[in-house]
Scaffold this motif. Structure first.
Motif, mmCIF file in Angstrom:
data_model
loop_
_atom_site.group_PDB
_atom_site.id
_atom_site.type_symbol
_atom_site.label_atom_id
_atom_site.label_comp_id
_atom_site.label_asym_id
_atom_site.label_seq_id
_atom_site.Cartn_x
_atom_site.Cartn_y
_atom_site.Cartn_z
ATOM 1 N N ASP A 115 32.757 34.523 47.547
ATOM 2 C CA ASP A 115 31.431 35.127 47.588
ATOM 3 C C ASP A 115 31.457 36.234 48.645
ATOM 4 N N ASN B 123 30.114 41.102 38.883
ATOM 5 C CA ASN B 123 30.263 40.428 37.602
ATOM 6 C C ASN B 123 29.741 41.311 36.470
ATOM 7 N N GLY C 59 31.313 32.473 40.572
ATOM 8 C CA GLY C 59 31.552 33.460 39.514
ATOM 9 C C GLY C 59 32.857 33.288 38.772
ATOM 10 N N SER D 111 33.293 38.436 44.804
ATOM 11 C CA SER D 111 32.277 38.515 43.766
ATOM 12 C C SER D 111 30.890 38.699 44.365
ATOM 13 N N LYS D 112 29.945 39.062 43.504
ATOM 14 C CA LYS D 112 28.551 39.267 43.920
ATOM 15 C C LYS D 112 28.452 40.313 45.033
#
Length: 288
Positions: free
Chosen positions: A32, A87, A125, A58-59
Motif C-alpha cells: 500500500d 489499479n 490490490g 498500489s493505491k
C-alpha cells in the motif's frame, strides 16, 4: 487497543509460500503506497530470501505523491525494483511483464517460462492486479481483507505463470502505530478494530502531518485533542443519536473518508520524517 489478526488460512498460506518459493523466479510484492514499510510483511521477507523482487506501490493515487517518490528511492536496491501504480492504469499488464522479464532475462518463453509469485497483505490490490495481468476476472475482488482464501496458478499467453496467494499478515504488528496504519488502510477486518480508536489515531496524525487537508475537509476547528475534533466533526455532519453526537458514527465517517481519498492524498509514513505517535488508546480491560 493492540491489534492482532492472523486467521488460520493465512498460516496455511505461509506454509504454501515456503514450499513453492524454490520454484519461483521473481516475487511481486504489492504494498500500500500510503504505508509501504508497514505493509511489507517480515514473514514474506524471510520466505523469499534473495529472490528478485518487484515491489508495486498500489493505491498511489491515494498517497502523497512526493512521499511516494521518496519511498521508491528508499526501497530500491540491487535485487529490488519499485514502481508506483494505480489499479486499472493503462498498459499495466505489459509494464509488469516487461519489468519482471528484465529481472529474470533467461526466462519468459514456453521452454523456460517465467514463474511469478504475487504476495502482499490483505486488501492491498493483489486480486485486481491478477485480473489485470490475465485480462479477465479470475480472482475475487473485495473492499475488505481476506477475500482470497486459497492459492491459485494462472498461465499467461506470453510464457509467464502467476501464482496468487491469500493476503498474509503476521501474528503481531511491528508496533502499535503500525497496527493503526494497517487498520486505517483497511488491511485488518473492521470487526478486529474500534473505529473510534483508529479515527483518533488518524486525526492526531493529520493534525501534525496534513492539517490543511483536515481543516478543509471538515471545516471545523482542528486544534485540541483528537476526540474533541471528532466531536466537532460529528456536530457538523449531524451524526446525532438520542440528541448526542454519535462518536462511533463520526469516527467511522473519518476512517471512510481517509480510505477513499476524500480528505486528500495522504501517506501515513515517510522514510525520512518521523511524526510523533501522540495518540494513547485506552488500555484493554482485563477479564475478572
Amino acid at each position: 487497543m493492540q491489534i492482532h489478526w492472523f486467521p488460520g488460512h493465512m498460516n496455511k498460506a505461509r506454509k504454501e509460500i515456503k514450499q513453492i518459493m524454490p520454484r519461483i523466479d521473481v516475487v511481486i510484492e504489492i504494498l500500500d503506497a500510503r504505508c509501504p514499510d508497514t505493509a511489507s510483511s517480515p514473514l514474506l521477507a524471510e520466505l523469499r530470501g534473495d529472490k528478485p523482487v518487484l515491489r508495486l506501490l498500489s493505491k498511489s493515487d491515494l498517497a502523497d505523491p512526493n512521499t511516494t517518490k521518496a519511498w521508491v528511492n528508499e526501497l530500491t536496491d540491487g535485487k529490488t525494483q519499485v514502481q508506483a501504480i494505480i489499479n486499472g492504469q493503462k498498459n499495466l499488464r505489459k509494464q509488469v511483464v516487461d519489468w519482471t522479464k528484465a529481472m529474470a532475462p533467461k526466462r519468459g518463453n514456453m521452454i523456460k517460462p517465467l514463474r511469478l509469485l504475487v504476495v502482499g497483505i490483505p486488501n492491498v490490490g493483489k486480486s485486481t492486479l491478477i485480473n489485470t495481468l490475465v485480462g479477465k476476472k479470475i480472482a475475487k475482488v473485495g473492499d475488505e481483507p481476506a477475500v482470497t482464501k486459497g492459492q491459485q496458478k494462472v498461465a499467461l499467453a506470453d510464457g509467464v505463470f502467476i501464482h496468487d496467494t491469500p493476503g498474509v499478515t503476521w501474528p503481531k504488528p511491528k508496533s502499535i502505530e503500525s497496527g493503526f496504519r494497517l487498520a486505517a488502510a483497511g488491511s485488518i477486518r473492521d470487526t478486529a478494530m474500534e473505529y473510534s480508536d483508529v479515527a483518533m489515531f488518524l486525526v492526531d496524525y493529520l493534525q501534525q502531518a496534513y492539517p490543511a487537508l483536515l481543516e478543509k475537509r471538515y471545516g471545523v476547528d482542528i486544534s485540541g485533542d483528537a476526540d474533541e475534533v471528532i466531536h466537532r466533526v460529528g456536530e457538523k455532519r449531524g451524526t446525532i443519536t438520542d440528541g448526542e453526537v454519535d462518536f462511533t458514527k463520526a469516527s467511522e465517517a473519518i476512517v471512510r473518508d481517509f480510505r477513499t481519498g476524500r480528505i486528500g492524498r495522504i501517506s501515513l509514513e515517510h522514510p525520512a520524517k518521523e511524526v510523533p505517535f501522540r495518540f494513547a488508546p485506552p488500555p484493554e480491560e482485563e477479564e475478572v
